[in-house]
Enzyme design. Structure first.
Site: not given
Length: 525
Positions: A271, A332, A383
Site C-alpha cells: 500500500e 480499499k 491494511c
C-alpha cells in the site's frame, strides 16, 4: 452522606477494574502475554459482580462506572501508538471505546443475578466486541480478545469457530477462573470449572491444522522498499518511496538472473508504494513499467488514484502486467476515519486544523478484492481492513486461494502497531486456512502459513525482499463455512440475557399471606 459511603465502597472496585484493563492490554503485542486474559477478565468480573449497591439504579450506575474504568484503561494500554497522531486522539479513542464496556458493565451487573449468567456474560462480551467493530464510522475491531492468541494453541480454534467464537471461548475461560475463586461457589462447581478449562486448553493443544494445497503452488515476491523517514516524516516524499520499490525490484531481478533466487510468478508492492497516480503522472508510470518489464511478471502495485469525485482519492491495488499493462483495480473498502477521510469535514476543519493533513477524502471501493493472476485467485486486503470480518468473508466467498495484505505502517513504525497488525494477520491465516503474503512499505512484511506459523517476518525501516513458494488452497475451514452466524447467535444470546435479567428484576416479589387473626376468646362473666 449515603452517596459518599457508596462511593467509598465503589472506589476499590474501580481500582481493580483499571488494573484489569491495563493487564488485558498487556496480553497483546508488542507485550505478548495472552495468559494475562485469564487473570484480567476474572478481576473485571469480580469488580462488576461486587458492585450491587442498594437499588437497581445505583447498581447499574456502578456497573457503568466500573465498565468505563476497565475499557478506558484497556484501550489506553492497547493503542498508545495513536499518540503519533496526537495525544488527544489517543485519549479520545480510549474514552470512546471505553464507553462500550461501560454499557457492558451496566447490563452485566443485572445479568450476573440471573441463574444462566455463565452463558449470558460471555455472549454479552461478544455482543460488545461486535458493537465496537461496527460503530461509529464502521467501528474499530482492534481490541477483540482473539487477536492476542496467534501464538497460543487456543488460537487454532479460530479455524472452527471464527474470531467471534474464539473471543467467546476466551471469555468463558475467564469466567471459569472467576468461578473457581468465587467465594460463594460450591466445591463441586469449582471442580467442574477446572475440568472445563482443562478440556478447552487440552482440546486446542491437540488440533493439527492442515497446510497442504490442491497440488499447485505459486512463487511470490514481497517487496519492502522502505521509506525515507519515520512517523509522519515520510509524507510528501512519494517519489522516493516509489523509486525505493523500483530499486528493490530491480535488485530482485539481478538475483534471479544470477540464479541465486527463484523467479517469482507474481511480485507484490505494498500500500502507498506510489502516492502519485500512475495514470496521471508519466514519471511514476515509467517507474512501474520499468519494474514490471524487468521481472517480466505481473506486479500488484499499491497506488493512490485520483477520483472518483472531485477532491477525492482511492487507495488501491493495481495489477500491472508486463504485456497488457494496468488491469484490474481493487479499491480499499474500509478507509480509516480521521486518517484517510474526515467525517463531518466541513464542520470540523475550522476548529481542528490538524485534520488538514488528511488531504483529499478517500472514497471507499465498491467491489471485493478478488484478483485472478495467471491461474491463481488472490484475495487482496489493504491494511486496517484486515480486521473487518466482512472483508475477509467476501474474498473467501469469492474464491481466494491465497491472501495478500498490502499495508503501510510507516506512520506507526516502532510503536507496537505493526506487531499488533501482524498478529491479526496470523489469526486470519488460521481462520481462513490460507497462506497470507504481506507487503509493507517499511515493515512488517512477511509470509504466514495456513496454520498461522510465520515463515518470514521482516524488520522495520529496512529494505526487504522475500520470495516464497506457497500452496494454492481451495477448501474452506469450518469458520468460513459458518460465516457470520456464530457472531449473530452469540450476540443474540447476549441481548436475550439482558432482557431476561431485566424481566426478572421487574417482576414483583410475591407477598406473604396475612397472618390469621387469633380467635377471640369469650371472657366468663
Amino acid at each position: 452522606m449515603n452517596r459518599l459511603k457508596a462511593l467509598g465502597r465503589l472506589l476499590p472496585r474501580l481500582v481493580v477494574a483499571v488494573a484489569a484493563g491495563i493487564m488485558l492490554g498487556f496480553a497483546f503485542e508488542p507485550h505478548t502475554h495472552p495468559w494475562l486474559t485469564v487473570i484480567a477478565l476474572p478481576l473485571f468480573f469480580a469488580a462488576l459482580n461486587g458492585s450491587a449497591l442498594k437499588g437497581s439504579a445505583q447498581s447499574s450506575k456502578a456497573g457503568f462506572l466500573i465498565g468505563a474504568a476497565f475499557g478506558i484503561a484497556y484501550y489506553a494500554t492497547l493503542v498508545p501508538w495513536l499518540s503519533v497522531i496526537g495525544g488527544d486522539a489517543a485519549i479520545a479513542l480510549a474514552i470512546l471505546e471505553g464507553l462500550f464496556y461501560a454499557v457492558f458493565g451496566a447490563f452485566a451487573v443485572r445479568v450476573f443475578r440471573h441463574k444462566l449468567w455463565p452463558l449470558w456474560i460471555p455472549s454479552l462480551w461478544v455482543a460488545t466486541e461486535f458493537a465496537t467493530a461496527s460503530v461509529p464510522f464502521g467501528g474499530f475491531p482492534w481490541g477483540r480478545l482473539a487477536w492476542a492468541f496467534s501464538d497460543s494453541p487456543l488460537g487454532r480454534l479460530a479455524a472452527y469457530v471464527g474470531i467471534p467464537g474464539l473471543s467467546f471461548i476466551i471469555a468463558v475461560l475467564g469466567l471459569l477462573v472467576y468461578v473457581v475463586f468465587r467465594q460463594a461457589t460450591k466445591f463441586r462447581i469449582r471442580v467442574l470449572a477446572v475440568l472445563a478449562g482443562v478440556a478447552i486448553f487440552g482440546g486446542s493443544a491437540v488440533i493439527d491444522l492442515p497446510t497442504d494445497g490442491n497440488g499447485k503452488t505459486v512463487t511470490a515476491a514481497m517487496v519492502q522498499g522502505n521509506v525515507p523517514g519515520k512517523g509522519l516524516e515520510f509524507l510528501g516524499r512519494a517519489r522516493t518511496v516509489t523509486k525505493n520499490h523500483l530499486a528493490a525490484t530491480l535488485d530482485l531481478e539481478k538475483r534471479v538472473q544470477a540464479g541465486t533466487e527463484a523467479k517469482p510468478d507474481v511480485v507484490i508492492w505494498p500500500e502507498n508504494s506510489t502516492d502519485i497516480d500512475p495514470f496521471k503522472d508519466d514519471e511514476t508510470r515509467a517507474d512501474i513499467e520499468q519494474a514490471v518489464k524487468a521481472v517480466d511478471v505481473p506486479i500488484l502495485v499499491g497506488a493512490v488514484l485520483e477520483g472518483p469525485g472531485p477532491n477525492e482519492r482511492q487507495t488501491t491495488g493495481v495489477v500491472w502486467d508486463p504485456q497488457t499493462g494496468p488491469g484490474q483495480v481493487y479499491a480499499k473498502r474500509h478507509p480509516v476515519p480521521f486518517g484517510e477521510y474526515v467525517p463531518f469535514r466541513e464542520q470540523l476543519l475550522p476548529y481542528i486544523k490538524r485534520l488538514e493533513m488528511v488531504g483529499r477524502q478517500t472514497a471507499p471501493g465498491k467491489t471485493v478484492g478478488i484478483m485472478p493472476i495467471r491461474g491463481v485467485t488472490y484475495g487482496d486486503v489493504i491494511c486496517f481492513e484486515l480486521a473487518y470480518d466482512n472483508v475477509i468473508a467476501d474474498v473467501m466467498n469469492g474464491g481466494a486461494q491465497v491472501l495478500i495484505v498490502q499495508t503501510n505502517n510507516a506512520t506507526y513504525g516502532g510503536t507496537g502497531q505493526p506487531e499488533q497488525q501482524f498478529a491479526i494477520t496470523r489469526m486470519r491465516a488460521i481462520e481462513t486456512g490460507r497462506t497470507v503474503l504481506i507487503a509493507s512499505t517499511s515493515g512488517i512484511s512477511g509470509v504466514i502459513q495456513p496454520d498461522g506459523k510465520v515463515e518470514h517476518k521482516s524488520g522495520q525501516f529496512v529494505s526487504d525482499v522475500y520470495v516464497a513458494k506457497v500452496p494454492v488452497r481451495d477448501g474452506k475451514t469450518l469458520a468460513i463455512r459458518l460465516g457470520a452466524w456464530p457472531q449473530w447467535i452469540l450476540t443474540g444470546l447476549g441481548l436475550l440475557g439482558i432482557l431476561l435479567a431485566l424481566a426478572s428484576r421487574s417482576k414483583p416479589k410475591p407477598q406473604a399471606p396475612p397472618a390469621p387473626k387469633p380467635a377471640r376468646q369469650k371472657v366468663p362473666v
